[in-house]
Structures are given as structure tokens and as C-alpha cells.
Write a protein that holds these residues in place. Sequence first.
Motif, short mmCIF file in Angstrom:
data_model
loop_
_atom_site.label_atom_id
_atom_site.label_comp_id
_atom_site.label_asym_id
_atom_site.label_seq_id
_atom_site.Cartn_x
_atom_site.Cartn_y
_atom_site.Cartn_z
N SER A 1 41.94 -18.51 0.16
CA SER A 1 41.19 -17.49 0.89
C SER A 1 39.71 -17.80 1.04
O SER A 1 39.00 -17.07 1.74
CB SER A 1 41.36 -16.13 0.19
OG SER A 1 40.79 -16.17 -1.11
N GLU A 2 39.24 -18.85 0.40
CA GLU A 2 37.82 -19.21 0.47
C GLU A 2 37.56 -20.29 1.52
O GLU A 2 38.46 -21.07 1.85
CB GLU A 2 37.35 -19.75 -0.89
CG GLU A 2 37.33 -18.72 -2.00
CD GLU A 2 36.96 -19.33 -3.34
OE1 GLU A 2 36.56 -18.56 -4.23
OE2 GLU A 2 37.08 -20.56 -3.50
N PRO A 3 36.33 -20.36 2.05
CA PRO A 3 35.98 -21.47 2.95
C PRO A 3 36.14 -22.80 2.24
O PRO A 3 35.88 -22.92 1.03
CB PRO A 3 34.51 -21.20 3.30
CG PRO A 3 34.29 -19.75 3.03
CD PRO A 3 35.20 -19.41 1.88
N PRO B 1 31.29 -20.06 17.12
CA PRO B 1 31.40 -18.97 16.14
C PRO B 1 32.77 -18.92 15.46
O PRO B 1 32.86 -18.62 14.27
CB PRO B 1 31.15 -17.72 16.99
CG PRO B 1 30.41 -18.19 18.18
CD PRO B 1 30.87 -19.58 18.44
N GLU B 2 33.83 -19.22 16.24
CA GLU B 2 35.17 -19.14 15.67
C GLU B 2 35.46 -20.26 14.68
O GLU B 2 36.49 -20.24 14.00
CB GLU B 2 36.23 -19.15 16.78
CG GLU B 2 36.30 -20.44 17.60
CD GLU B 2 35.40 -20.42 18.82
OE1 GLU B 2 35.65 -21.20 19.76
OE2 GLU B 2 34.42 -19.63 18.82
N ARG B 3 34.57 -21.24 14.58
CA ARG B 3 34.72 -22.28 13.56
C ARG B 3 33.83 -21.98 12.35
O ARG B 3 34.08 -22.50 11.26
CB ARG B 3 34.35 -23.66 14.13
CG ARG B 3 35.43 -24.24 15.05
CD ARG B 3 36.70 -24.50 14.24
NE ARG B 3 37.76 -25.05 15.07
CZ ARG B 3 38.63 -24.33 15.74
NH1 ARG B 3 38.56 -23.00 15.72
NH2 ARG B 3 39.59 -24.88 16.46
N ASP C 1 39.74 -17.29 9.91
CA ASP C 1 40.71 -17.00 8.87
C ASP C 1 40.80 -18.22 7.96
O ASP C 1 41.39 -19.24 8.32
CB ASP C 1 42.07 -16.69 9.50
CG ASP C 1 43.15 -16.37 8.47
OD1 ASP C 1 42.86 -16.44 7.26
OD2 ASP C 1 44.29 -16.07 8.89
N TRP C 2 40.20 -18.11 6.77
CA TRP C 2 40.11 -19.28 5.89
C TRP C 2 41.46 -19.71 5.35
O TRP C 2 41.59 -20.81 4.81
CB TRP C 2 39.17 -18.99 4.72
CG TRP C 2 37.82 -18.49 5.11
CD1 TRP C 2 37.23 -17.33 4.71
CD2 TRP C 2 36.87 -19.12 5.99
NE1 TRP C 2 36.00 -17.20 5.28
CE2 TRP C 2 35.74 -18.28 6.07
CE3 TRP C 2 36.87 -20.32 6.72
CZ2 TRP C 2 34.63 -18.58 6.84
CZ3 TRP C 2 35.77 -20.62 7.49
CH2 TRP C 2 34.66 -19.77 7.55
#
Length: 286
Positions: A170-172, A191-193, A197-198
Amino acid sequence: MTADPVVSGEPDPNVENGPEGPELHGDGAAEYLRYAEVDTLLALQHPRTGEPAEPSFIITTQVMELLFTLVRQSWESARDALDADDVAKAVAALRRGTRAQDVLVASWELLATLTPAEFARIRESLGAASGFHSYSYRHLEFLLGEKSAAMVRPFRGVPQAHAGLERALSEPSLYDAALRLLRRRGLPVPPERADRDWTRPYEPHPDVERAWVRVYEDEGGELFELGEALLDTAERVTRWRHRHLMAVKRTMGAKPGTGGSSGLDWLRAKAESDVFPELWRLRTNI
């Protein structure tokens, strides 16, 4: 504070140099054993067969697991430094990690002489166990951006490992942190990068490649150094995967993997998959 005799060059009062070399005194030996937990470490090998090659197989596996942990610590430190806009600290952590990665790649040499017959005699004792079930390695893949919820489920019976992988899912990733930094520095990362959703695997984007091309126009800048440090990391990931592929090909050919994978086909696909893809692709356009 007294000077360390080893560092200062002064004679160590706990060492007497005789004709046969230094004679050690004091409890240094016991302290060494306690500090490194040597007795515990040497008691962790429990071969299940009479195959003479099995201890090498077990020790190599254990060495790799220790190195996975060391690499993970370096990558997590680098990611956290990127989140804090400390590029120099991130690059230093990545460089430290590459040293551990080099040893990790070289550790395959310990299995270089394992023959198909020797491995066949070991394999039955493994049951369904496989490197596929290494949660430390899976954690590394998540840090690289290769996320998969399906890869977490096999660890439901191992609560601590499962919780750690759920958190990493769940983390980058390390690469996500790098792209978020580039965007904060005004580079054209979509922006979407930078906010996505990580839990999903990273997918390459042409605008990310263009952002890295801009970075590479300032050769010698700190972001350029970051790009090169990331690529050094990525290259060593591929080296390790290729050595894994060749070790399996040499010892068991095209047999299915013990963990239920397709064996060579799975490993070959992983070895051919670039980590941090835009850093590789930009080289065609410079």
C-alpha cells in the motif's frame, strides 16, 4: 576518553606478540561470539538428506535472505530520503545497496557446481518450499514497483510477514518516490504517476521518459546522479535474476518450479522485464 589502541597505533594491552603471532587475552573472543550470535548462526543449518551438497544449498539460501534484508533497508532509506527531498542521502543509500546487491549476485557462485543429480536428491526434501515463498524478496519487488496483491496471500499463515507485505503493497515504491520528487521539482511527471493506486504495479508512461530526458540534459546535476544510481540498482536486479535463471536451467532444466511456477518460463520473463523502465528507454533518444 582513551584512544582506541588499534586506531591510534598504540600497543593493545590485551595482546601479546610472541614468536608465533599475537596471543589474545581478555574476553574478546566471547564478546565476538555474543555480538555476532555466532553459535546461533551456526546452529541454523539442518540438512534433511545425506546429500553432501545440501549444506551449501541451505547456507546459500540463508546468505541470500540476509542480503535481501540488507538491500531492503538501503532501498527504504533511499525512498524515505527522496520523500524528504534529500537527494544526496538517497543516492548514498542506493550506492550502499548496490554493494550488497553485488554480493547477492555473486552468491550464486556457491551453487555453481550443483549437479542435476545432486539437486534432485535435495529437491524431494523441499516439498512445496521454494524461493518463490521468500517474503523478503517479495518485499524487494514491491519496493521496485512490482506490486501484486496475489503475492501477499500465500503469507496469511505468517502474520508478521503478511503484515509487512500488506504495508509495502500500500506504500509508494522507491521509483514512485523518485517520480514524486521529479514532479515537485517542476518536471513534467503526469499527476496520475505521482499520485496513484500504490497497490497496482507500475506501468511506464512516455511523459515520465520525457521528464527523465530533461534530467539527463543536466549531466552532473543531483537528479542526474539519482537517475544513474537508480539505474545501477536496476541493472543489478536484472543480473541477479539472470543468474537465478541460469542456475535453475543448469540444475533442473525445464522442470516446473517447486513453488508451482512454470520454472524457466517464469524466470526468463522476470529477467527480461526492465526495472525502472523509462530510465532504460531514454537512452535510445539521447
